[in-house]
Enzyme design. Structure first.
Site, mmCIF file in Angstrom:
data_model
loop_
_atom_site.group_PDB
_atom_site.id
_atom_site.type_symbol
_atom_site.label_atom_id
_atom_site.label_comp_id
_atom_site.label_asym_id
_atom_site.label_seq_id
_atom_site.Cartn_x
_atom_site.Cartn_y
_atom_site.Cartn_z
ATOM 1 N N TRP A 1 -23.222 20.216 40.838
ATOM 2 C CA TRP A 1 -22.981 20.910 39.573
ATOM 3 C C TRP A 1 -23.258 19.913 38.443
ATOM 4 C CZ3 TRP A 1 -17.954 21.003 36.589
ATOM 5 C CH2 TRP A 1 -17.993 21.955 35.543
ATOM 6 N N ASP B 1 -13.601 19.127 44.681
ATOM 7 C CA ASP B 1 -13.769 20.109 43.617
ATOM 8 C C ASP B 1 -13.718 21.480 44.282
ATOM 9 O OD1 ASP B 1 -14.506 21.811 41.616
ATOM 10 O OD2 ASP B 1 -16.308 20.714 41.018
ATOM 11 N N LYS C 1 -13.245 31.703 38.994
ATOM 12 C CA LYS C 1 -14.009 32.661 39.806
ATOM 13 C C LYS C 1 -13.093 33.486 40.698
ATOM 14 C CE LYS C 1 -16.914 29.497 38.484
ATOM 15 N NZ LYS C 1 -18.215 29.311 37.972
HETATM 16 N N1 KET Z 1 -16.827 22.874 39.733
HETATM 17 C C1 KET Z 1 -17.903 23.550 40.143
HETATM 18 C C2 KET Z 1 -18.534 23.144 41.419
HETATM 19 C C3 KET Z 1 -18.399 24.603 39.375
HETATM 20 O O1 KET Z 1 -19.453 25.250 39.820
HETATM 21 C C4 KET Z 1 -17.779 24.950 38.160
HETATM 22 C C5 KET Z 1 -18.339 26.015 37.321
HETATM 23 C C6 KET Z 1 -16.630 24.224 37.794
HETATM 24 C C7 KET Z 1 -16.194 23.194 38.601
HETATM 25 C C8 KET Z 1 -15.866 24.466 36.539
HETATM 26 O O2 KET Z 1 -15.431 25.707 36.304
HETATM 27 P P1 KET Z 1 -14.255 25.992 35.261
HETATM 28 O O3 KET Z 1 -14.706 27.151 34.503
HETATM 29 O O4 KET Z 1 -14.069 24.774 34.396
HETATM 30 O O5 KET Z 1 -13.066 26.248 36.118
HETATM 31 N N2 KET Z 1 -19.530 26.431 37.443
HETATM 32 C C9 KET Z 1 -20.191 27.526 36.758
HETATM 33 C C10 KET Z 1 -19.895 27.636 35.302
HETATM 34 C C11 KET Z 1 -20.180 26.417 34.495
HETATM 35 O O6 KET Z 1 -21.207 25.761 34.667
HETATM 36 O O7 KET Z 1 -19.323 26.109 33.644
HETATM 37 C C12 KET Z 1 -21.688 27.464 37.052
HETATM 38 O O8 KET Z 1 -22.134 26.532 37.746
HETATM 39 O O9 KET Z 1 -22.411 28.387 36.626
#
Ligand code: KET
Length: 407
Positions: free
Chosen positions: A136, A217, A253
């Site tokens: 990511w 993560d 999610k």
């Molecule tokens: N870790 C991973 C692996 C991840 O894909 C995301 C979000 C997050 C943490 C953080 O999510 P949060 O909203 O802070 O709980 N991924 C999606 C959204 C983004 O990039 O912010 C994505 O990869 O589309």
């Protein structure tokens, strides 16, 4: 006059590689446009989804006139923290029973990673973190800005579209002892490729033998398999051996709470005494950063996790989301097969979680956006959760055209 601005020399920054896709999508006036960039769940109708159980919990919170808006403690809502630790480590986790876990509520997954990173940069003896290649995109920035030195370990093999397990073992085997290792608990983003249980076990043995510190993560618990327990298997394996680790959890999610910014950082320590000292230092990280976390989202999560009926309702809704994503994989695979699109597309059904790492290159992605108004990250990742039965044929047409017309 612009030159009179004290900020006149500010250089325009590029858009974020993931969230910038939504910015571009929003500017597109085509009625057929499709956003498969950000990992956000959509219904068959292409609409964002608020889970029923979340609506119910919110209603209960609103109706409860005894609830106030006082500040939470620096570490957040106590119930939320306890229940979050149980969710990821398991209800019967000895580490929890022995009070060796400290959990602090943070601003979703990103905030949890950042607080963990800041803590490590301040207090851990080895300032090197290994992250998978690819990973990511925000990981590099989060850990780098916290002051850790970020290195990559081999993870994905484009040739097999699977795990480069040998490369992974070699790179972690060569890491300086004590290094931190970022692991995706499940549903690796962007590749959708996870180690098998047996491979996890080998990774665990290697990491423990070298004293490498696992930082999980967990942004997709329940989204990979539809089962919350199965998706926490990797984390629980590392906790079961009595060793230490960190885990960042996100409810974006799996509870659909994206914009509420609800998450937790847990640190599993060797003893209860260490855990409580660690927590005292986490508070010193958090207080000057945002003082204390927001109350609403954490209250929703706590309400759901603490009530057996609501918890069960959540697992059913979560499974339905996971199942819909899995069915989109099959539909897309079938649609490409029907079109005779050149290449092997079986990775679409083999990969796990929210994303398919298609193997499409930057030029093919640009072509699909320009000609078909389909938006995705330039690395060829598509969010399967953004697809529906109606849009699968559009995507398949676009992929077919990109593969046959753009080299
Ligand atoms: N870790 C991973 C692996 C991840 O894909 C995301 C979000 C997050 C943490 C953080 O999510 P949060 O909203 O802070 O709980 N991924 C999606 C959204 C983004 O990039 O912010 C994505 O990869 O589309």
């Amino acid at each position: 006059m612009e030159s009179s601005s004290v900020f006149a020399n500010i250089v325009r920054a590029p858009e974020d590689p993931i969230l910038g896709v939504t910015v571009a999508y929003n500017k597109d006036s085509s009625p057929h446009k499709l956003n498969l960039g950000v990992g956000a769940y959509r219904t068959e109708e292409g609409k964002p989804l608020v889970l029923n159980v979340v609506r119910r919990a919110e209603q209960m919170l609103v109706n409860d006139s005894s609830r106030v808006k006082e500040y939470l403690p620096i570490v957040g809502l106590a119930d939320f923290n306890k229940l979050s630790a149980k969710l990821i480590f398991g209800a019967d986790s000895p580490a929890i029973q022995e009070n060796r876990v400290t959990t602090v509520q943070c601003l979703s997954g990103t905030g949890s990673l950042r607080v963990g990173a800041e803590f490590l940069a301040r207090h851990y003896h080895q300032l090197v973190i290994y992250i998978p290649n690819p990973t990511w995109g925000n990981h590099t920035k989060i850990f780098g800005l916290a002051g850790l030195s970020v290195k990559a370990y081999r993870y994905y093999d484009p040739a097999t579209r699977g795990l480069d397990f040998q490369g992974l073992l070699e790179d972690l085997g060569a890491a300086p002892s004590g290094s931190i290792v970022l692991l995706h608990a499940c549903a690796h983003n962007p590749t959708g490729v996870d180690p098998t249980i047996e491979q996890w076990e080998q990774i665990r043995q290697l990491m423990r033998s070298k004293g490498l510190l696992p930082f999980f993560d967990s942004a997709y618990q329940g989204f990979a398999s539809g089962s919350l327990d199965a998706d926490a298997g990797s984390v629980r394996m590392f906790v079961a051996d009595g060793g230490e680790c960190l885990a960042a959890q996100s409810y974006a999610k799996n509870m659909g709470l994206y914009g509420e910014r609800v998450g937790a950082l847990s640190m599993v320590c060797k003893t209860a005494d260490v855990a409580s000292r660690v927590e005292s230092q986490l508070k010193l990280v958090i207080r000057p950063m945002y003082s204390n976390p927001p109350i609403h989202g954490a209250s929703i999560v706590a309400t759901i996790l603490k009530d057996r009926d609501m918890y069960n309702e959540w697992t059913v809704e979560l499974k339905a989301m996971a199942d819909r994503i899995i069915s989109m994989r099959q539909k897309l695979f079938d649609a490409l097969s029907a079109r005779g699109t050149p290449g092997d597309w079986s990775h679409i059904i083999k990969q796990i979680g929210m994303f398919t790492f298609t193997g499409l290159n930057t030029e093919q992605v640009a072509f699909m956006t320009k000609e078909y108004h389909i938006y995705m990250t330039s690395d060829g990742r598509i969010s399967m959760a953004g697809l529906s039965s109606r849009t699968v044929p559009l995507l398949a047409d676009a992929i077919h055209a990109a593969v046959t017309r753009v080299g």
